[in-house]
Design a protein around this motif. Structure first.
Motif, PDB file in Angstrom:
ATOM      1  N   HIS A   1       0.839  -1.211   0.000  1.00 32.47           N
ATOM      2  CA  HIS A   1       0.000   0.000   0.000  1.00 32.47           C
ATOM      3  C   HIS A   1       0.873   1.259   0.000  1.00 32.47           C
ATOM      4  O   HIS A   1       0.593   2.225  -0.712  1.00 32.47           O
ATOM      5  CB  HIS A   1      -0.921   0.003   1.229  1.00 32.47           C
ATOM      6  CG  HIS A   1      -2.106  -0.906   1.067  1.00 32.47           C
ATOM      7  ND1 HIS A   1      -2.802  -1.440   2.121  1.00 32.47           N
ATOM      8  CD2 HIS A   1      -2.724  -1.386  -0.053  1.00 32.47           C
ATOM      9  CE1 HIS A   1      -3.786  -2.200   1.672  1.00 32.47           C
ATOM     10  NE2 HIS A   1      -3.755  -2.184   0.357  1.00 32.47           N
ATOM     11  N   GLU A   2       1.928   1.225   0.814  1.00 31.93           N
ATOM     12  CA  GLU A   2       2.839   2.387   0.857  1.00 31.93           C
ATOM     13  C   GLU A   2       3.418   2.675  -0.518  1.00 31.93           C
ATOM     14  O   GLU A   2       3.676   3.815  -0.876  1.00 31.93           O
ATOM     15  CB  GLU A   2       4.000   2.125   1.810  1.00 31.93           C
ATOM     16  CG  GLU A   2       3.723   2.554   3.238  1.00 31.93           C
ATOM     17  CD  GLU A   2       4.773   1.983   4.176  1.00 31.93           C
ATOM     18  OE1 GLU A   2       5.962   1.919   3.786  1.00 31.93           O
ATOM     19  OE2 GLU A   2       4.384   1.567   5.282  1.00 31.93           O
ATOM     20  N   ALA A   3       3.624   1.610  -1.295  1.00 30.39           N
ATOM     21  CA  ALA A   3       4.176   1.767  -2.649  1.00 30.39           C
ATOM     22  C   ALA A   3       3.084   2.133  -3.659  1.00 30.39           C
ATOM     23  O   ALA A   3       3.363   2.224  -4.870  1.00 30.39           O
ATOM     24  CB  ALA A   3       4.871   0.477  -3.071  1.00 30.39           C
ATOM     25  N   GLY A   4       1.857   2.308  -3.189  1.00 28.11           N
ATOM     26  CA  GLY A   4       0.772   2.742  -4.076  1.00 28.11           C
ATOM     27  C   GLY A   4       0.077   1.616  -4.808  1.00 28.11           C
ATOM     28  O   GLY A   4      -0.695   1.850  -5.746  1.00 28.11           O
ATOM     29  N   LEU A   5       0.340   0.379  -4.389  1.00 27.05           N
ATOM     30  CA  LEU A   5      -0.261  -0.768  -5.081  1.00 27.05           C
ATOM     31  C   LEU A   5      -1.641  -1.102  -4.508  1.00 27.05           C
ATOM     32  O   LEU A   5      -1.854  -1.025  -3.298  1.00 27.05           O
ATOM     33  CB  LEU A   5       0.635  -2.000  -4.937  1.00 27.05           C
ATOM     34  CG  LEU A   5       1.947  -1.956  -5.717  1.00 27.05           C
ATOM     35  CD1 LEU A   5       2.967  -2.928  -5.117  1.00 27.05           C
ATOM     36  CD2 LEU A   5       1.690  -2.305  -7.177  1.00 27.05           C
ATOM     37  N   GLU A   6      -2.554  -1.477  -5.393  1.00 25.32           N
ATOM     38  CA  GLU A   6      -3.846  -2.022  -4.967  1.00 25.32           C
ATOM     39  C   GLU A   6      -3.650  -3.539  -4.800  1.00 25.32           C
ATOM     40  O   GLU A   6      -3.034  -4.175  -5.661  1.00 25.32           O
ATOM     41  CB  GLU A   6      -4.892  -1.728  -6.037  1.00 25.32           C
ATOM     42  CG  GLU A   6      -6.298  -2.189  -5.720  1.00 25.32           C
ATOM     43  CD  GLU A   6      -7.269  -1.706  -6.808  1.00 25.32           C
ATOM     44  OE1 GLU A   6      -7.776  -0.580  -6.697  1.00 25.32           O
ATOM     45  OE2 GLU A   6      -7.486  -2.475  -7.781  1.00 25.32           O
ATOM     46  N   VAL A   7      -4.199  -4.101  -3.728  1.00 20.72           N
ATOM     47  CA  VAL A   7      -3.923  -5.508  -3.420  1.00 20.72           C
ATOM     48  C   VAL A   7      -5.179  -6.369  -3.612  1.00 20.72           C
ATOM     49  O   VAL A   7      -6.209  -6.137  -2.976  1.00 20.72           O
ATOM     50  CB  VAL A   7      -3.399  -5.650  -1.971  1.00 20.72           C
ATOM     51  CG1 VAL A   7      -3.120  -7.121  -1.647  1.00 20.72           C
ATOM     52  CG2 VAL A   7      -2.139  -4.813  -1.778  1.00 20.72           C
ATOM     53  N   HIS A   8      -5.079  -7.325  -4.528  1.00 22.80           N
ATOM     54  CA  HIS A   8      -6.174  -8.268  -4.787  1.00 22.80           C
ATOM     55  C   HIS A   8      -5.800  -9.625  -4.189  1.00 22.80           C
ATOM     56  O   HIS A   8      -4.660 -10.055  -4.347  1.00 22.80           O
ATOM     57  CB  HIS A   8      -6.403  -8.474  -6.287  1.00 22.80           C
ATOM     58  CG  HIS A   8      -6.796  -7.236  -7.037  1.00 22.80           C
ATOM     59  ND1 HIS A   8      -7.362  -7.286  -8.293  1.00 22.80           N
ATOM     60  CD2 HIS A   8      -6.735  -5.927  -6.718  1.00 22.80           C
ATOM     61  CE1 HIS A   8      -7.615  -6.056  -8.718  1.00 22.80           C
ATOM     62  NE2 HIS A   8      -7.233  -5.211  -7.782  1.00 22.80           N
ATOM     63  N   VAL A   9      -6.753 -10.289  -3.553  1.00 17.09           N
ATOM     64  CA  VAL A   9      -6.488 -11.634  -3.023  1.00 17.09           C
ATOM     65  C   VAL A   9      -7.580 -12.585  -3.521  1.00 17.09           C
ATOM     66  O   VAL A   9      -8.768 -12.297  -3.402  1.00 17.09           O
ATOM     67  CB  VAL A   9      -6.428 -11.641  -1.477  1.00 17.09           C
ATOM     68  CG1 VAL A   9      -6.234 -13.068  -0.959  1.00 17.09           C
ATOM     69  CG2 VAL A   9      -5.293 -10.755  -0.976  1.00 17.09           C
ATOM     70  N   THR A  10      -7.160 -13.704  -4.084  1.00 14.50           N
ATOM     71  CA  THR A  10      -8.110 -14.730  -4.549  1.00 14.50           C
ATOM     72  C   THR A  10      -8.599 -15.552  -3.365  1.00 14.50           C
ATOM     73  O   THR A  10      -7.792 -16.043  -2.571  1.00 14.50           O
ATOM     74  CB  THR A  10      -7.434 -15.656  -5.577  1.00 14.50           C
ATOM     75  OG1 THR A  10      -7.143 -14.887  -6.747  1.00 14.50           O
ATOM     76  CG2 THR A  10      -8.340 -16.830  -5.962  1.00 14.50           C
TER      77      THR A  10
END
Ligand SMILES: Cc1cc2nc3c(=O)[nH]c(=O)nc-3n(C[C@H](O)[C@H](O)[C@H](O)COP(=O)(O)O)c2cc1C
Length: 338
Positions: free
Chosen positions: A140-149
């Motif tokens: 998140h700090e790196a600006g990424l959106e996180v998807h989890v299956t």
């Protein structure tokens, strides 16, 4: 990022050379979200492929990683040795060599989890488990959106607790490995519409529906049931940009291969595949020892692909495999939208 998409279609990450950088870029370029599979690649290979995607499109794309799972070596070793013995004769006949089982990390999770922060991706997606909350926070700090299956409400709750931004609800119709967190569990048979109803009543996170989506009607039903988007793999397998081998493509079109199953035979982890002779011979005998089994069978599968033998390769496929089309991926993605 989900909200940057102009079409509600995520191109499933398909490891093993199927989702090429060209396929990822084509899906993103069409207005969907292309996902580059990081599984099986070295960090260097993954970085190089991410650069390729970046050169092909300036649209957002994602990277997918396999969350490592603990293997109970003591409990599985004997069964793996027995399974390896079964493979030896098959391998000899193909001129392939079955390696010794290796029980350590072969997928470089830590290095790739670091790498995804700096290679231009907007999304990181995970399968086979939940990444630690500290790792999600770093992303998140790196600006990424996180998807989890996830494949059931308990997994969904765990992903939400770890800080996931988006849940990918993988139904039993899906091609390729089931994301079921416990690799030894028999995967459930919930389809993506069932998951949308159940998980949707318990979370306000955006949901992406995966499994068996091959028509605009399928997409329309998923969106009406509350999905923010669909994630499609099988629909793209025969696309012009797919890296599926000639033998894999032939298998998907083979009129004699008519049954789809969920099997551990190839990798030790349950996966949706078209049934062939390898499945018929090995399915009952395969221990739930992913990725050890995956590595044992890989040389056989590679040899079978080279030899054009549809009965020796894994034919990953979702329930809609007969609807896969040989066309540019961008056209397939556009036609999936109602
Ligand atoms: C050939 C193939 C490879 C796959 N590899 C991955 C992968 O590397 N990572 C992942 O998260 N999902 C993988 N999947 C599963 C997809 O993310 C998705 O759940 C599935 O394709 C949806 O069902 P469908 O194939 O019926 O569209 C794979 C699916 C296929 C068909």
């Amino acid at each position: 990022m989900l909200d940057s998409m102009t079409l509600p279609v995520v191109g499933a990450p398909m490891a093993g050379g199927v989702s090429t950088p060209a396929l990822v870029a084509a899906v993103s370029g069409a207005g969907g979200l292309g996902m580059l599979p990081g599984g099986y690649l070295t960090p260097e290979e993954l970085a190089a492929q991410a650069v390729e995607v970046r050169e092909l499109t300036d649209r957002p794309f994602g990277i997918n990683l396999f969350v490592p799972q603990r293997l109970d070596r003591a409990a599985l070793e004997q069964a793996v040795t027995a399974y390896r013995m079964r493979l030896l004769a098959l391998a000899r006949a193909r001129g392939a060599v079955v390696p010794e089982p290796f029980w350590g990390d072969t997928d470089h999770w830590e290095d790739k989890a670091e790498l995804v922060r700096v290679v231009g991706a907007s999304v990181v997606s995970c399968t086979f488990g939940v990444p630690p909350a500290s790792r999600v926070a770093e992303w998140h700090e790196a600006g990424l959106e996180v998807h989890v299956t996830v494949t059931d409400p308990l997994e969904a709750a765990a992903a939400q607790r770890a800080g996931a931004d988006v849940l990918v609800l993988q139904g039993a119709e899906a091609g390729g490995h089931r994301g079921t967190f416990d690799p030894s569990a028999t995967p459930n048979r919930l389809d993506h519409l069932g998951l949308l109803a159940w998980v949707g009543s318990e979370t306000s996170l955006p949901l992406v529906a995966a499994g068996g989506v091959t028509t605009s009607g399928d997409t329309g039903r998923a969106l009406a049931a509350g999905a923010a988007a669909v994630q499609v793999g099988t629909a793209l397998l025969l696309s012009d940009e797919s890296g599926a081998s000639v033998t894999y493509r032939a298998a998907l079109r083979d009129p004699d291969l008519t049954t789809r199953v969920v099997t551990r035979a190839f990798s030790g982890r349950a996966a949706g595949a078209v049934r062939n002779d390898f499945v018929a011979m090995q399915d009952d005998a395969t221990p739930a020892a992913y990725p050890v089994v995956d590595q044992l069978t890989k040389p056989l599968r590679r040899a079978a692909a080279r030899q054009g033998d549809v009965h020796g390769i894994h034919i990953w496929a979702g329930t809609g495999w007969r609807a896969a089309q040989e066309r540019p991926a961008a056209d397939i993605v556009r036609d999936l939208v109602p």
